[in-house]
Design a protein around this motif. Structure first.
Motif, PDB file in Angstrom:
ATOM      1  N   TYR A  59       1.143  -1.270  -0.332  1.00 22.86           N
ATOM      2  CA  TYR A  59       0.140  -0.191  -0.052  1.00 22.86           C
ATOM      3  C   TYR A  59       0.850   1.368  -0.267  1.00 22.86           C
ATOM      4  O   TYR A  59       1.787   1.229   0.527  1.00 22.86           O
ATOM      5  CB  TYR A  59      -0.819   0.298   1.161  1.00 22.86           C
ATOM      6  CG  TYR A  59      -1.826  -0.768   1.423  1.00 22.86           C
ATOM      7  CD1 TYR A  59      -2.749  -0.156   0.582  1.00 22.86           C
ATOM      8  CD2 TYR A  59      -2.047  -1.938   1.947  1.00 22.86           C
ATOM      9  CE1 TYR A  59      -4.285  -0.749   0.158  1.00 22.86           C
ATOM     10  CE2 TYR A  59      -3.972  -2.362   1.508  1.00 22.86           C
ATOM     11  CZ  TYR A  59      -3.637  -1.975   0.585  1.00 22.86           C
ATOM     12  OH  TYR A  59      -5.592  -3.399   0.649  1.00 22.86           O
ATOM     13  N   CYS A  61       0.296   3.809   1.481  1.00 21.92           N
ATOM     14  CA  CYS A  61       0.274   4.324   2.988  1.00 21.92           C
ATOM     15  C   CYS A  61       1.490   3.528   3.887  1.00 21.92           C
ATOM     16  O   CYS A  61       1.759   3.831   4.782  1.00 21.92           O
ATOM     17  CB  CYS A  61      -0.925   4.036   4.179  1.00 21.92           C
ATOM     18  SG  CYS A  61      -1.042   2.511   3.785  1.00 21.92           S
ATOM     19  N   GLY A  97      -9.345  -1.423   9.052  1.00 22.35           N
ATOM     20  CA  GLY A  97      -8.276  -1.602   8.141  1.00 22.35           C
ATOM     21  C   GLY A  97      -7.390  -0.137   8.828  1.00 22.35           C
ATOM     22  O   GLY A  97      -6.612   0.495   8.261  1.00 22.35           O
ATOM     23  N   CYS A  98      -7.073  -1.190  10.183  1.00 23.27           N
ATOM     24  CA  CYS A  98      -6.562  -0.441  11.468  1.00 23.27           C
ATOM     25  C   CYS A  98      -4.728  -0.594  10.680  1.00 23.27           C
ATOM     26  O   CYS A  98      -3.897  -0.153  11.226  1.00 23.27           O
ATOM     27  CB  CYS A  98      -6.478  -1.489  11.962  1.00 23.27           C
ATOM     28  SG  CYS A  98      -6.238  -2.314  12.591  1.00 23.27           S
ATOM     29  N   CYS A  99      -4.152  -1.464   9.686  1.00 22.46           N
ATOM     30  CA  CYS A  99      -3.003  -2.146   9.091  1.00 22.46           C
ATOM     31  C   CYS A  99      -2.329  -2.075  10.827  1.00 22.46           C
ATOM     32  O   CYS A  99      -2.119  -3.451  11.548  1.00 22.46           O
ATOM     33  CB  CYS A  99      -3.013  -0.690   8.765  1.00 22.46           C
ATOM     34  SG  CYS A  99      -0.801  -0.138   7.482  1.00 22.46           S
ATOM     35  N   ASP A 121      -8.070  -5.841  10.459  1.00 16.97           N
ATOM     36  CA  ASP A 121      -7.521  -5.439   9.099  1.00 16.97           C
ATOM     37  C   ASP A 121      -8.226  -6.848   8.388  1.00 16.97           C
ATOM     38  O   ASP A 121      -8.051  -8.276   8.808  1.00 16.97           O
ATOM     39  CB  ASP A 121      -6.713  -4.901   9.372  1.00 16.97           C
ATOM     40  CG  ASP A 121      -5.839  -4.407   8.069  1.00 16.97           C
ATOM     41  OD1 ASP A 121      -5.529  -2.866   7.882  1.00 16.97           O
ATOM     42  OD2 ASP A 121      -5.343  -5.201   6.598  1.00 16.97           O
ATOM     43  N   GLU A 123      -5.774  -7.801   6.400  1.00 13.96           N
ATOM     44  CA  GLU A 123      -4.678  -8.418   6.198  1.00 13.96           C
ATOM     45  C   GLU A 123      -4.132  -8.839   7.864  1.00 13.96           C
ATOM     46  O   GLU A 123      -3.164  -8.020   8.088  1.00 13.96           O
ATOM     47  CB  GLU A 123      -3.519  -7.504   5.885  1.00 13.96           C
ATOM     48  CG  GLU A 123      -3.376  -7.264   4.404  1.00 13.96           C
ATOM     49  CD  GLU A 123      -3.184  -8.034   2.960  1.00 13.96           C
ATOM     50  OE1 GLU A 123      -2.323  -9.507   3.522  1.00 13.96           O
ATOM     51  OE2 GLU A 123      -3.730  -8.467   2.097  1.00 13.96           O
ATOM     52  N   VAL A 147     -10.955  -9.016   9.258  1.00 13.22           N
ATOM     53  CA  VAL A 147     -12.336  -9.368   8.498  1.00 13.22           C
ATOM     54  C   VAL A 147     -12.019  -8.905   7.503  1.00 13.22           C
ATOM     55  O   VAL A 147     -11.216  -8.411   7.050  1.00 13.22           O
ATOM     56  CB  VAL A 147     -13.546  -7.905   9.502  1.00 13.22           C
ATOM     57  CG1 VAL A 147     -13.406  -8.593  11.334  1.00 13.22           C
ATOM     58  CG2 VAL A 147     -12.658  -7.134   9.392  1.00 13.22           C
ATOM     59  N   ASP A 148     -12.732  -9.115   6.798  1.00 14.04           N
ATOM     60  CA  ASP A 148     -13.287  -8.759   5.066  1.00 14.04           C
ATOM     61  C   ASP A 148     -14.588  -7.831   5.031  1.00 14.04           C
ATOM     62  O   ASP A 148     -15.387  -8.995   5.354  1.00 14.04           O
ATOM     63  CB  ASP A 148     -13.367  -9.730   4.120  1.00 14.04           C
ATOM     64  CG  ASP A 148     -13.475  -9.309   2.389  1.00 14.04           C
ATOM     65  OD1 ASP A 148     -12.924  -7.791   2.293  1.00 14.04           O
ATOM     66  OD2 ASP A 148     -13.470  -9.686   1.876  1.00 14.04           O
ATOM     67  N   PHE A 150     -16.335  -7.333   3.466  1.00 17.17           N
ATOM     68  CA  PHE A 150     -17.746  -6.867   2.303  1.00 17.17           C
ATOM     69  C   PHE A 150     -17.914  -7.908   2.424  1.00 17.17           C
ATOM     70  O   PHE A 150     -18.861  -8.836   1.815  1.00 17.17           O
ATOM     71  CB  PHE A 150     -17.152  -6.986   1.195  1.00 17.17           C
ATOM     72  CG  PHE A 150     -15.466  -5.982   0.448  1.00 17.17           C
ATOM     73  CD1 PHE A 150     -17.267  -4.834   0.596  1.00 17.17           C
ATOM     74  CD2 PHE A 150     -14.719  -5.726   0.371  1.00 17.17           C
ATOM     75  CE1 PHE A 150     -16.613  -3.048   0.048  1.00 17.17           C
ATOM     76  CE2 PHE A 150     -14.430  -4.270   0.068  1.00 17.17           C
ATOM     77  CZ  PHE A 150     -14.720  -2.596   0.104  1.00 17.17           C
ATOM     78  N   ALA A 174      -8.004   6.544   5.590  1.00 14.12           N
ATOM     79  CA  ALA A 174      -7.268   5.564   4.187  1.00 14.12           C
ATOM     80  C   ALA A 174      -7.799   4.320   3.744  1.00 14.12           C
ATOM     81  O   ALA A 174      -7.338   3.564   3.497  1.00 14.12           O
ATOM     82  CB  ALA A 174      -5.420   5.929   4.399  1.00 14.12           C
ATOM     83  N   PHE A 175      -9.426   4.057   3.825  1.00 14.32           N
ATOM     84  CA  PHE A 175     -10.028   3.534   3.789  1.00 14.32           C
ATOM     85  C   PHE A 175     -11.339   2.783   2.343  1.00 14.32           C
ATOM     86  O   PHE A 175     -10.983   2.491   1.460  1.00 14.32           O
ATOM     87  CB  PHE A 175     -10.355   2.270   5.310  1.00 14.32           C
ATOM     88  CG  PHE A 175     -11.397   1.031   4.992  1.00 14.32           C
ATOM     89  CD1 PHE A 175     -10.463   0.604   4.579  1.00 14.32           C
ATOM     90  CD2 PHE A 175     -12.631   0.926   4.966  1.00 14.32           C
ATOM     91  CE1 PHE A 175     -10.926  -1.163   4.626  1.00 14.32           C
ATOM     92  CE2 PHE A 175     -13.000  -0.706   4.837  1.00 14.32           C
ATOM     93  CZ  PHE A 175     -12.480  -1.131   4.054  1.00 14.32           C
ATOM     94  N   LEU A 178     -10.093   3.180  -0.795  1.00 11.66           N
ATOM     95  CA  LEU A 178      -9.301   2.547  -2.134  1.00 11.66           C
ATOM     96  C   LEU A 178      -9.972   1.887  -3.096  1.00 11.66           C
ATOM     97  O   LEU A 178     -10.080   1.192  -3.474  1.00 11.66           O
ATOM     98  CB  LEU A 178      -9.064   1.217  -0.682  1.00 11.66           C
ATOM     99  CG  LEU A 178      -7.935   1.421  -0.101  1.00 11.66           C
ATOM    100  CD1 LEU A 178      -7.750   0.428   1.256  1.00 11.66           C
ATOM    101  CD2 LEU A 178      -6.936   2.052  -0.565  1.00 11.66           C
ATOM    102  N   PHE A 179     -11.438   1.924  -2.829  1.00  7.98           N
ATOM    103  CA  PHE A 179     -12.868   1.374  -3.339  1.00  7.98           C
ATOM    104  C   PHE A 179     -13.464   2.694  -4.628  1.00  7.98           C
ATOM    105  O   PHE A 179     -13.653   3.554  -3.857  1.00  7.98           O
ATOM    106  CB  PHE A 179     -13.758   0.774  -2.363  1.00  7.98           C
ATOM    107  CG  PHE A 179     -12.711   0.097  -1.719  1.00  7.98           C
ATOM    108  CD1 PHE A 179     -12.112  -1.686  -1.890  1.00  7.98           C
ATOM    109  CD2 PHE A 179     -12.799   0.240   0.069  1.00  7.98           C
ATOM    110  CE1 PHE A 179     -11.484  -1.616  -1.019  1.00  7.98           C
ATOM    111  CE2 PHE A 179     -11.835  -0.619   0.662  1.00  7.98           C
ATOM    112  CZ  PHE A 179     -11.770  -2.031   0.324  1.00  7.98           C
TER     113      PHE A 179
END
Ligand SMILES: C[S@@+](CC[C@H](N)C(=O)[O-])C[C@H]1O[C@@H](n2cnc3c(N)ncnc32)[C@H](O)[C@@H]1O
Length: 281
Positions: A59, A61, A97-99, A121, A123, A147-148, A150, A174-175, A178-179
């Motif tokens: 990413y 970021c 989306g905490c990275c 996240d 990932e 989690v996803d 979607f 910053a989430f 992305l889409f």
């Protein structure tokens, strides 16, 4: 993220900055005081984790070190978020989306019990690296959950458990940006089901004075950049489709965009969009 081919790898290098020689004072303070990292070791520690994080997920970021900017700290509601969480031990904060979970750790340093904070996240490796960045695997009581967004309820527990408990503050930085817009609406509908009435969704993301779909990180895909009007429209639609109601506040500014001319991700219309979305019904 899917397998990276050669042309993607070349693209990703555009937002991989050279190693840093110094970090900003806020993240230095967090790493020295919360993580007990020796001052002389902070920069090399950050550079090593950034390289491993980018290898796991390229990413911008991460490549351009934006994860070192503790943006929740700059949100106008930061102090009231702390009070909200401290005054009610049942209040829950989700960082979607905490990275590496940097904003979550700042809240802990600022006195919020870590058990009330949950990092989410898609990932797992990035959240795992967060324990190494902040050296708190054995001490932080926050859960970090893969989690996803979607997948929503379809992914079962622990997402369904989070929805059953409800959240008072959802941080989403910053989430959404992305889409493409259609997927932002899907994500917002899922998030709308977890926020309690009176709860807020806060964050910052790439915005634009000319809202539009723009090329996204992965070649051939797009992401939508909002201004405040399109963001409010999106949440009005989400409200109508979910039987909820939302109030959108925020601002477009140029904080953090000084390098935009030579930046591979932003253009002359880019702005920082700082937002607060309150569930009123
Ligand atoms: C650009 S980073 C932002 C990280 C952090 N919030 C910040 O402001 O520095 C976006 C994060 O969202 C996560 N993400 C992407 N798609 C997701 C999804 N479908 N569900 C949950 N997280 C996702 C990525 O893995 C990544 O960590």
């Amino acid at each position: 993220m899917a397998a990276i081919n050669d042309s993607d790898a070349e693209r990703y290098q555009k937002w991989y900055d050279p190693d840093l020689e110094e970090v900003n004072p806020q993240i230095r303070h967090l790493l020295e005081t919360y993580s007990n990292i020796r001052p002389a070791d902070v920069v090399s520690h950050v550079n090593k984790i950034r390289a491993r994080g980018f290898a796991a997920n390229p990413y911008p970021c991460i490549g351009n070190y934006r994860f070192l900017n503790l943006t929740l700290l700059t949100h106008p509601l930061y102090k009231s978020i702390i009070s909200k969480l401290q005054s009610n031990s049942f209040a829950i904060y989700l960082d979607l989306g905490c990275c590496f979970g940097q904003d979550l750790r700042q809240l802990v340093l600022d006195g919020v019990p870590s058990s009330q904070l949950v990092g989410l996240d898609i990932e797992g490796p990035l959240m795992d690296l967060g324990y190494e960045l902040f050296r708190d695997r054995g001490t932080v009581e926050s859960k970090f959950v893969v989690v996803d967004i979607f997948q929503g309820e379809a992914q079962g527990e622990p997402w369904t458990e989070l929805v059953a408990k409800g959240a008072d503050v959802v941080h989403c930085s910053a989430f959404f940006h992305l889409f493409p817009l259609a997927l932002q609406v899907d994500a917002a509908k899922v998030i709308s089901r977890v926020v309690r009435k009176g709860g807020i969704i806060v964050g910052r993301q790439s915005g634009s004075v000319k809202p539009a779909e723009v090329p996204a990180i992965k070649a051939g895909t797009t992401s939508f950049r909002h201004d405040l009007n399109t963001l409010a429209e999106m949440w009005e639609n989400v409200g109508m489709e979910t039987g909820t109601k939302w109030k959108v506040d925020g601002s477009l500014d140029e904080v953090g965009l000084q390098t935009k001319i030579k930046n591979a991700v932003e253009d002359e219309n880019s702005r920082r969009l700082l937002f607060t979305i309150t569930r009123v019904e």
